[in-house]
Design a protein around this motif. Structure first.
Motif, PDB file in Angstrom:
ATOM      1  N   GLU A   1       0.842  -1.186   0.000  1.00 55.39           N
ATOM      2  CA  GLU A   1       0.000   0.000   0.000  1.00 55.39           C
ATOM      3  C   GLU A   1       0.880   1.239   0.000  1.00 55.39           C
ATOM      4  O   GLU A   1       1.921   1.282   0.648  1.00 55.39           O
ATOM      5  CB  GLU A   1      -0.878  -0.013   1.259  1.00 55.39           C
ATOM      6  CG  GLU A   1      -1.967   1.010   1.253  1.00 55.39           C
ATOM      7  CD  GLU A   1      -2.907   0.831   2.427  1.00 55.39           C
ATOM      8  OE1 GLU A   1      -3.305   1.845   2.997  1.00 55.39           O
ATOM      9  OE2 GLU A   1      -3.208  -0.328   2.760  1.00 55.39           O
TER      10      GLU A   1
ATOM     11  N   ILE B   1      -2.573  -0.375  -8.849  1.00 53.95           N
ATOM     12  CA  ILE B   1      -4.018  -0.202  -8.772  1.00 53.95           C
ATOM     13  C   ILE B   1      -4.265   1.041  -7.936  1.00 53.95           C
ATOM     14  O   ILE B   1      -3.808   1.127  -6.801  1.00 53.95           O
ATOM     15  CB  ILE B   1      -4.703  -1.437  -8.148  1.00 53.95           C
ATOM     16  CG1 ILE B   1      -4.429  -2.663  -9.010  1.00 53.95           C
ATOM     17  CG2 ILE B   1      -6.188  -1.183  -7.976  1.00 53.95           C
ATOM     18  CD1 ILE B   1      -4.944  -3.960  -8.423  1.00 53.95           C
ATOM     19  N   LEU B   2      -4.963   2.036  -8.511  1.00 53.08           N
ATOM     20  CA  LEU B   2      -5.171   3.319  -7.844  1.00 53.08           C
ATOM     21  C   LEU B   2      -6.646   3.563  -7.567  1.00 53.08           C
ATOM     22  O   LEU B   2      -7.511   3.164  -8.344  1.00 53.08           O
ATOM     23  CB  LEU B   2      -4.645   4.461  -8.729  1.00 53.08           C
ATOM     24  CG  LEU B   2      -3.157   4.421  -9.047  1.00 53.08           C
ATOM     25  CD1 LEU B   2      -2.844   5.439 -10.121  1.00 53.08           C
ATOM     26  CD2 LEU B   2      -2.350   4.688  -7.807  1.00 53.08           C
ATOM     27  N   ASP B   3      -6.928   4.241  -6.459  1.00 51.93           N
ATOM     28  CA  ASP B   3      -8.273   4.684  -6.124  1.00 51.93           C
ATOM     29  C   ASP B   3      -8.435   6.111  -6.647  1.00 51.93           C
ATOM     30  O   ASP B   3      -7.675   7.000  -6.251  1.00 51.93           O
ATOM     31  CB  ASP B   3      -8.492   4.655  -4.615  1.00 51.93           C
ATOM     32  CG  ASP B   3      -8.386   3.243  -4.045  1.00 51.93           C
ATOM     33  OD1 ASP B   3      -8.834   2.300  -4.733  1.00 51.93           O
ATOM     34  OD2 ASP B   3      -7.864   3.098  -2.938  1.00 51.93           O
ATOM     35  N   ILE B   4      -9.404   6.338  -7.515  1.00 51.00           N
ATOM     36  CA  ILE B   4      -9.617   7.649  -8.116  1.00 51.00           C
ATOM     37  C   ILE B   4     -10.642   8.424  -7.291  1.00 51.00           C
ATOM     38  O   ILE B   4     -11.723   7.913  -6.993  1.00 51.00           O
ATOM     39  CB  ILE B   4     -10.110   7.503  -9.576  1.00 51.00           C
ATOM     40  CG1 ILE B   4      -9.068   6.752 -10.391  1.00 51.00           C
ATOM     41  CG2 ILE B   4     -10.393   8.869 -10.180  1.00 51.00           C
ATOM     42  CD1 ILE B   4      -9.528   6.408 -11.787  1.00 51.00           C
ATOM     43  N   GLU B   5     -10.290   9.679  -6.943  1.00 52.66           N
ATOM     44  CA  GLU B   5     -11.189  10.544  -6.178  1.00 52.66           C
ATOM     45  C   GLU B   5     -12.376  10.966  -7.022  1.00 52.66           C
ATOM     46  O   GLU B   5     -12.314  10.955  -8.247  1.00 52.66           O
ATOM     47  CB  GLU B   5     -10.470  11.847  -5.799  1.00 52.66           C
ATOM     48  CG  GLU B   5      -9.267  11.717  -4.956  1.00 52.66           C
ATOM     49  CD  GLU B   5      -8.633  13.086  -4.707  1.00 52.66           C
ATOM     50  OE1 GLU B   5      -9.332  14.109  -4.781  1.00 52.66           O
ATOM     51  OE2 GLU B   5      -7.429  13.110  -4.464  1.00 52.66           O
ATOM     52  N   GLN B   6     -13.449  11.384  -6.351  1.00 52.56           N
ATOM     53  CA  GLN B   6     -14.564  12.017  -7.035  1.00 52.56           C
ATOM     54  C   GLN B   6     -14.515  13.490  -6.715  1.00 52.56           C
ATOM     55  O   GLN B   6     -14.297  13.874  -5.571  1.00 52.56           O
ATOM     56  CB  GLN B   6     -15.899  11.428  -6.581  1.00 52.56           C
ATOM     57  CG  GLN B   6     -16.105  10.039  -7.103  1.00 52.56           C
ATOM     58  CD  GLN B   6     -17.562   9.689  -7.133  1.00 52.56           C
ATOM     59  OE1 GLN B   6     -18.235   9.861  -6.135  1.00 52.56           O
ATOM     60  NE2 GLN B   6     -18.039   9.247  -8.266  1.00 52.56           N
TER      61      GLN B   6
ATOM     62  N   MET C   1      -2.486  10.170  -4.913  1.00 55.03           N
ATOM     63  CA  MET C   1      -3.491   9.118  -5.044  1.00 55.03           C
ATOM     64  C   MET C   1      -3.033   7.910  -4.246  1.00 55.03           C
ATOM     65  O   MET C   1      -1.863   7.528  -4.311  1.00 55.03           O
ATOM     66  CB  MET C   1      -3.664   8.715  -6.515  1.00 55.03           C
ATOM     67  CG  MET C   1      -4.161   9.815  -7.413  1.00 55.03           C
ATOM     68  SD  MET C   1      -4.248   9.294  -9.137  1.00 55.03           S
ATOM     69  CE  MET C   1      -5.622   8.174  -9.071  1.00 55.03           C
ATOM     70  N   GLU C   2      -3.958   7.305  -3.507  1.00 60.71           N
ATOM     71  CA  GLU C   2      -3.643   6.101  -2.749  1.00 60.71           C
ATOM     72  C   GLU C   2      -3.877   4.872  -3.625  1.00 60.71           C
ATOM     73  O   GLU C   2      -4.734   4.880  -4.500  1.00 60.71           O
ATOM     74  CB  GLU C   2      -4.517   6.027  -1.500  1.00 60.71           C
ATOM     75  CG  GLU C   2      -4.215   7.126  -0.520  1.00 60.71           C
ATOM     76  CD  GLU C   2      -5.037   7.027   0.751  1.00 60.71           C
ATOM     77  OE1 GLU C   2      -5.799   6.050   0.905  1.00 60.71           O
ATOM     78  OE2 GLU C   2      -4.908   7.925   1.575  1.00 60.71           O
ATOM     79  N   GLY C   3      -3.085   3.836  -3.387  1.00 58.28           N
ATOM     80  CA  GLY C   3      -3.254   2.633  -4.170  1.00 58.28           C
ATOM     81  C   GLY C   3      -2.365   1.498  -3.704  1.00 58.28           C
ATOM     82  O   GLY C   3      -1.785   1.543  -2.623  1.00 58.28           O
ATOM     83  N   GLN C   4      -2.272   0.490  -4.544  1.00 60.96           N
ATOM     84  CA  GLN C   4      -1.509  -0.720  -4.266  1.00 60.96           C
ATOM     85  C   GLN C   4      -0.498  -0.938  -5.388  1.00 60.96           C
ATOM     86  O   GLN C   4      -0.797  -0.694  -6.557  1.00 60.96           O
ATOM     87  CB  GLN C   4      -2.442  -1.937  -4.195  1.00 60.96           C
ATOM     88  CG  GLN C   4      -3.560  -1.820  -3.188  1.00 60.96           C
ATOM     89  CD  GLN C   4      -3.071  -2.028  -1.780  1.00 60.96           C
ATOM     90  OE1 GLN C   4      -2.150  -2.784  -1.545  1.00 60.96           O
ATOM     91  NE2 GLN C   4      -3.702  -1.360  -0.841  1.00 60.96           N
TER      92      GLN C   4
ATOM     93  N   THR D   1       1.269   5.613  -1.937  1.00 54.03           N
ATOM     94  CA  THR D   1       0.683   6.741  -2.649  1.00 54.03           C
ATOM     95  C   THR D   1       1.506   7.069  -3.895  1.00 54.03           C
ATOM     96  O   THR D   1       2.717   6.903  -3.915  1.00 54.03           O
ATOM     97  CB  THR D   1       0.605   8.006  -1.767  1.00 54.03           C
ATOM     98  OG1 THR D   1       1.918   8.331  -1.315  1.00 54.03           O
ATOM     99  CG2 THR D   1      -0.307   7.805  -0.582  1.00 54.03           C
TER     100      THR D   1
END
Length: 66
Positions: free
Chosen positions: A12, A60-65, A48-51, A14
């Motif tokens: 995990e 693999i990234l988590d995309i903000e809204q 961006m946070e991700g793995q 960023t």
């Protein structure tokens, strides 16, 4: 989290950049360019946070809204 590509454990963390992180693509059929804003920051670097899988080198990234 296990990597969906190779099955190894992912770490995990960023991804950081300048003020924006963008995804740019070109539609192969029409040749039109498309841009997607994934992260932004006005005062400091975008993050961006991700793995990360160091074995198969996938992120693999988590995309903000917004």
């Amino acid at each position: 989290m296990k990597c969906p590509f190779c099955g190894n454990e992912m770490s995990e963390g960023t991804l950081t950049s300048g003020r924006y992180i963008q995804w740019k693509e070109i539609n192969p059929e029409t040749g039109k360019k498309q841009e997607y804003l994934l992260a932004k920051s006005y005062m400091s670097g975008a993050k961006m946070e991700g793995q990360l899988c160091t074995q198969c080198r996938k992120v693999i990234l988590d995309i903000e809204q917004f």
